[in-house]
Each structure stands twice: as C-alpha cells, then as structure tokens.
Design a protein around this motif. Structure first.
Motif, mmCIF file in Angstrom:
data_model
loop_
_atom_site.group_PDB
_atom_site.id
_atom_site.type_symbol
_atom_site.label_atom_id
_atom_site.label_comp_id
_atom_site.label_asym_id
_atom_site.label_seq_id
_atom_site.Cartn_x
_atom_site.Cartn_y
_atom_site.Cartn_z
ATOM 1 N N ILE A 6 0.862 -1.188 0.000
ATOM 2 C CA ILE A 6 0.000 0.000 0.000
ATOM 3 C C ILE A 6 0.893 1.231 0.000
ATOM 4 C CG2 ILE A 6 -1.788 1.266 1.246
ATOM 5 C CD1 ILE A 6 -2.271 -1.642 2.613
ATOM 6 N N LYS A 7 0.725 2.078 -0.979
ATOM 7 C CA LYS A 7 1.457 3.339 -1.026
ATOM 8 C C LYS A 7 0.483 4.469 -0.743
ATOM 9 C CE LYS A 7 5.193 1.945 -4.140
ATOM 10 N NZ LYS A 7 6.031 2.335 -5.292
ATOM 11 N N PHE A 8 0.879 5.389 0.139
ATOM 12 C CA PHE A 8 -0.018 6.478 0.476
ATOM 13 C C PHE A 8 0.769 7.737 0.823
ATOM 14 C CE2 PHE A 8 0.720 4.148 4.424
ATOM 15 C CZ PHE A 8 0.929 5.139 5.365
ATOM 16 N N PHE A 9 0.062 8.852 0.761
ATOM 17 C CA PHE A 9 0.632 10.171 1.046
ATOM 18 C C PHE A 9 -0.109 10.772 2.227
ATOM 19 C CE2 PHE A 9 0.015 14.798 0.523
ATOM 20 C CZ PHE A 9 1.336 15.226 0.615
ATOM 21 N N GLN A 10 0.635 11.464 3.105
ATOM 22 C CA GLN A 10 0.027 12.147 4.243
ATOM 23 C C GLN A 10 0.571 13.565 4.317
ATOM 24 O OE1 GLN A 10 0.776 10.553 8.233
ATOM 25 N NE2 GLN A 10 -1.371 10.911 8.721
ATOM 26 N N GLU A 11 -0.327 14.532 4.306
ATOM 27 C CA GLU A 11 0.102 15.934 4.272
ATOM 28 C C GLU A 11 0.664 16.390 5.608
ATOM 29 O OE1 GLU A 11 -1.598 20.310 2.814
ATOM 30 O OE2 GLU A 11 -2.926 18.576 2.919
ATOM 31 N N ASP A 117 4.106 16.392 4.483
ATOM 32 C CA ASP A 117 4.286 15.889 3.113
ATOM 33 C C ASP A 117 5.106 14.600 3.087
ATOM 34 O OD1 ASP A 117 2.830 18.031 2.223
ATOM 35 O OD2 ASP A 117 4.562 19.244 1.657
ATOM 36 N N ARG A 118 4.550 13.544 3.659
ATOM 37 C CA ARG A 118 5.238 12.259 3.748
ATOM 38 C C ARG A 118 4.656 11.248 2.743
ATOM 39 N NH1 ARG A 118 8.144 11.102 8.358
ATOM 40 N NH2 ARG A 118 9.220 12.956 9.089
ATOM 41 N N TYR A 119 5.551 10.528 2.079
ATOM 42 C CA TYR A 119 5.169 9.432 1.193
ATOM 43 C C TYR A 119 5.616 8.122 1.842
ATOM 44 C CZ TYR A 119 4.384 12.962 -2.417
ATOM 45 O OH TYR A 119 3.914 14.043 -3.126
ATOM 46 N N TYR A 120 4.677 7.193 2.013
ATOM 47 C CA TYR A 120 4.961 5.946 2.711
ATOM 48 C C TYR A 120 4.664 4.740 1.821
ATOM 49 C CZ TYR A 120 4.981 8.686 7.062
ATOM 50 O OH TYR A 120 5.266 9.604 8.045
ATOM 51 N N ASN A 133 -7.683 -10.784 2.369
ATOM 52 C CA ASN A 133 -8.692 -10.222 1.471
ATOM 53 C C ASN A 133 -9.402 -9.031 2.112
ATOM 54 O OD1 ASN A 133 -8.129 -12.130 -0.526
ATOM 55 N ND2 ASN A 133 -9.610 -13.589 0.304
ATOM 56 N N LYS A 134 -9.593 -9.095 3.430
ATOM 57 C CA LYS A 134 -10.263 -7.998 4.116
ATOM 58 C C LYS A 134 -9.448 -6.717 4.047
ATOM 59 C CE LYS A 134 -13.456 -6.106 6.653
ATOM 60 N NZ LYS A 134 -14.801 -5.830 6.090
ATOM 61 N N ILE A 135 -8.126 -6.818 4.199
ATOM 62 C CA ILE A 135 -7.268 -5.634 4.128
ATOM 63 C C ILE A 135 -7.294 -5.024 2.725
ATOM 64 C CG2 ILE A 135 -4.878 -4.825 4.288
ATOM 65 C CD1 ILE A 135 -4.477 -6.895 6.537
ATOM 66 N N ILE A 136 -7.256 -5.874 1.712
ATOM 67 C CA ILE A 136 -7.334 -5.370 0.333
ATOM 68 C C ILE A 136 -8.636 -4.611 0.125
ATOM 69 C CG2 ILE A 136 -7.525 -6.050 -2.094
ATOM 70 C CD1 ILE A 136 -5.667 -8.389 -1.481
ATOM 71 N N GLU A 137 -9.732 -5.197 0.572
ATOM 72 C CA GLU A 137 -11.041 -4.547 0.426
ATOM 73 C C GLU A 137 -11.097 -3.229 1.202
ATOM 74 O OE1 GLU A 137 -15.735 -5.338 1.640
ATOM 75 O OE2 GLU A 137 -14.229 -6.893 1.970
ATOM 76 N N ALA A 138 -10.560 -3.236 2.428
ATOM 77 C CA ALA A 138 -10.643 -2.047 3.283
ATOM 78 C C ALA A 138 -9.874 -0.873 2.702
ATOM 79 C CB ALA A 138 -10.136 -2.383 4.679
ATOM 80 N N PHE A 139 -8.721 -1.125 2.068
ATOM 81 C CA PHE A 139 -7.934 -0.015 1.514
ATOM 82 C C PHE A 139 -8.424 0.398 0.126
ATOM 83 C CE2 PHE A 139 -5.113 -0.967 4.985
ATOM 84 C CZ PHE A 139 -4.517 0.245 5.273
ATOM 85 N N ASN A 140 -9.069 -0.510 -0.595
ATOM 86 C CA ASN A 140 -9.655 -0.135 -1.879
ATOM 87 C C ASN A 140 -10.986 0.583 -1.699
ATOM 88 O OD1 ASN A 140 -7.918 -0.899 -4.074
ATOM 89 N ND2 ASN A 140 -8.274 -3.046 -3.543
ATOM 90 N N ARG A 156 -3.926 9.876 1.656
ATOM 91 C CA ARG A 156 -4.382 9.650 0.282
ATOM 92 C C ARG A 156 -3.778 8.324 -0.188
ATOM 93 N NH1 ARG A 156 -1.516 13.417 -3.287
ATOM 94 N NH2 ARG A 156 -0.078 11.675 -3.551
ATOM 95 N N ILE A 157 -4.605 7.353 -0.435
ATOM 96 C CA ILE A 157 -4.127 6.031 -0.850
ATOM 97 C C ILE A 157 -3.853 6.055 -2.351
ATOM 98 C CG2 ILE A 157 -4.676 3.566 -0.972
ATOM 99 C CD1 ILE A 157 -6.552 4.043 1.456
ATOM 100 N N ASP A 158 -2.599 5.805 -2.730
ATOM 101 C CA ASP A 158 -2.202 5.876 -4.134
ATOM 102 C C ASP A 158 -2.104 4.513 -4.808
ATOM 103 O OD1 ASP A 158 -1.951 8.668 -3.994
ATOM 104 O OD2 ASP A 158 0.094 8.519 -3.228
ATOM 105 N N GLU A 159 -1.902 3.447 -4.019
ATOM 106 C CA GLU A 159 -1.742 2.119 -4.623
ATOM 107 C C GLU A 159 -2.096 1.045 -3.608
ATOM 108 O OE1 GLU A 159 1.897 0.349 -7.035
ATOM 109 O OE2 GLU A 159 2.161 -0.074 -4.902
ATOM 110 N N VAL A 160 -2.796 0.024 -4.064
ATOM 111 C CA VAL A 160 -3.024 -1.205 -3.299
ATOM 112 C C VAL A 160 -2.732 -2.351 -4.262
ATOM 113 C CG1 VAL A 160 -4.643 -2.585 -1.955
ATOM 114 C CG2 VAL A 160 -4.817 -0.085 -1.912
ATOM 115 N N LYS A 161 -1.705 -3.139 -3.939
ATOM 116 C CA LYS A 161 -1.245 -4.144 -4.899
ATOM 117 C C LYS A 161 -0.734 -5.384 -4.171
ATOM 118 C CE LYS A 161 1.979 -4.648 -8.822
ATOM 119 N NZ LYS A 161 3.015 -3.942 -9.625
#
Length: 237
Positions: A6-11, A117-120, A133-140, A156-161
């Motif tokens: 999961i890639k996400f951004f936090q202001e 302005d952190r990218y994680y 499967n629950k985690i995938i669903e929760a972040f999507n 801000r969630i940028d990727e779930v893979k």
C-alpha cells in the motif's frame, strides 16, 4: 512470500511521544507500529486484535519536523474569595469553586511538532486468507475516511497491490527512512535506541504495550532487509 503493498501520502501528522516537558509536544520521526496497526484495524473494522506482519518505510528524500505554536491547555488553578478587576485581568478564565470561592485559569502556548508531506510504502502479511482479502477490500473501499494517527491527519491512498517478497535477506544500503529493529541493523552501539510500541493488552482497563527496540534507519545506512518484486525495501516485524 505474498504480501499487500500500500502506497499512500500524508500531508500532516503528529505521532506524540510519551514525554512532555511542558512547552514542547514532540512527535516520533516515523509513525509507530502501533499506530499503523491501529489504522489497519480501524479500516477493517476489527474489534479484536488480528496479528499481522508489516513493514512501513518513508520514501522522502529528507526527514524534517515543522513546528507550530498554539494555545492549548490551561494552567493556574488559583483560588480567591471574590472576583475583582485585578483577578479578571490576571485570570482570563474564572469559574466558581466548590466552597463559595472562585478559581482562575489562563491559557499557555505550546509548540507542537508536525511531520509534513510524507510518502509511505506499507507491506502487510497476514496469517490467513480471510484477513488478507479484508485488508485489500478495506484499503480499496475504505468504510471510514482513512487517517494515520489523529483523525484529522487523513491519508491519500495511491496504490493497493499484491506483491511477492523474497525469502532471502540481503545486506545493503537503505534507500528510505525506516524503523530498524535491532536484528536488521548495523547501528548497534552507534545510534539512539527507540522503544516502538506494537500491540497492547488491557490490564486493569489500561493499555499495556509490547515494544520492539529499533534504530532510526536513514538513507545510506547499512542494514539487512528483503526486497519485493519491484525492488522496494521490506523490513517485516
């Protein structure tokens, strides 16, 4: 090893340290594991602890903590028998006491540290397919607005893979900032040791945390880590 990336951004964020010197409210330089675990449990709407393995790294080029002054809290507590011009000028807040007296309070300025302005990148592994499967669903499809730390510090969630993580550990230089558990670190004896909370148990209605001793791993530090299929650094706990 199969994992969710999961890639996400936090202001903005502030992960308060359990210390306070009266005027500065400091923050951890990275989110504690317990805060990340709490975010996952909140999004999955789990009411009991689900044990997971995770790795979280910060991909910024530099770490920095902005500071903000704000009025917060009250000091004083002086008591007096009647309200006069002098007491009103000294104590902006006056309340009635329990013994036919009055109590005066005033505000004070605190300095709060903020991360900006952190990218994680977060990798998560679970003990069973249902949790996976629950985690995938929760972040999507988050059931609540996702945040990390304080409710107002949204992400801000940028990727779930779904990705594969190598079994083999490699030695090399970090290209990110990360909590570095002792078993992964070459910094032993040369850097500050942080006690980072993970899970907790309720003991007499109070949270008793489990801790992992870590170093703050920075770009260029030597460490032991795994790589996912796209070369992202993974340090599972």
């Amino acid at each position: 090893m199969k994992a969710i990336r999961i890639k996400f951004f936090q202001e903005t964020a502030s992960f308060k340290l359990p210390m306070w010197n009266g005027s500065l409210l400091p923050t951890y330089p990275l989110p504690p594991y317990s805060t990340v675990i709490g975010m996952i449990h909140t999004l999955c709407q789990w009411s009991t602890a689900h044990r997971i393995k995770l790795s979280i790294v910060c991909n910024n080029q530099q770490l920095g903590a902005a500071q903000q002054g704000l009025y917060r809290g009250y000091i004083g507590g002086a008591t007096f028998n009647k309200v006069t011009e002098e007491t009103e000028s000294r104590w902006p807040i006056v309340v009635e006491g329990a013994f036919n007296d009055y109590i005066g309070f005033t505000t004070r300025i605190y300095t709060t540290e903020f991360l900006v302005d952190r990218y994680y990148t977060l990798h998560v592994m679970t003990e069973n397919e249902e949790d996976f499967n629950k985690i995938i669903e929760a972040f999507n499809y988050p059931p609540v607005y996702p945040s990390l730390g304080r409710w107002e510090d949204s992400i801000r969630i940028d990727e779930v893979k779904i990705v594969e993580i190598a079994d083999k550990l490699v030695n090399g230089k970090l290209n990110c900032f990360v909590w570095l558990p002792e078993r992964y670190s070459s910094l032993q004896g040369f850097s500050t040791v942080w006690k980072i909370p993970t899970y907790y148990n309720l003991v007499r209605d109070k949270r008793k945390f489990e801790y992992i001793k870590c170093y703050l791993g920075e770009r260029g530090d030597l460490a032991t880590f795994r790589l996912d299929e796209e070369g992202e650094h993974v340090l599972l706990i």
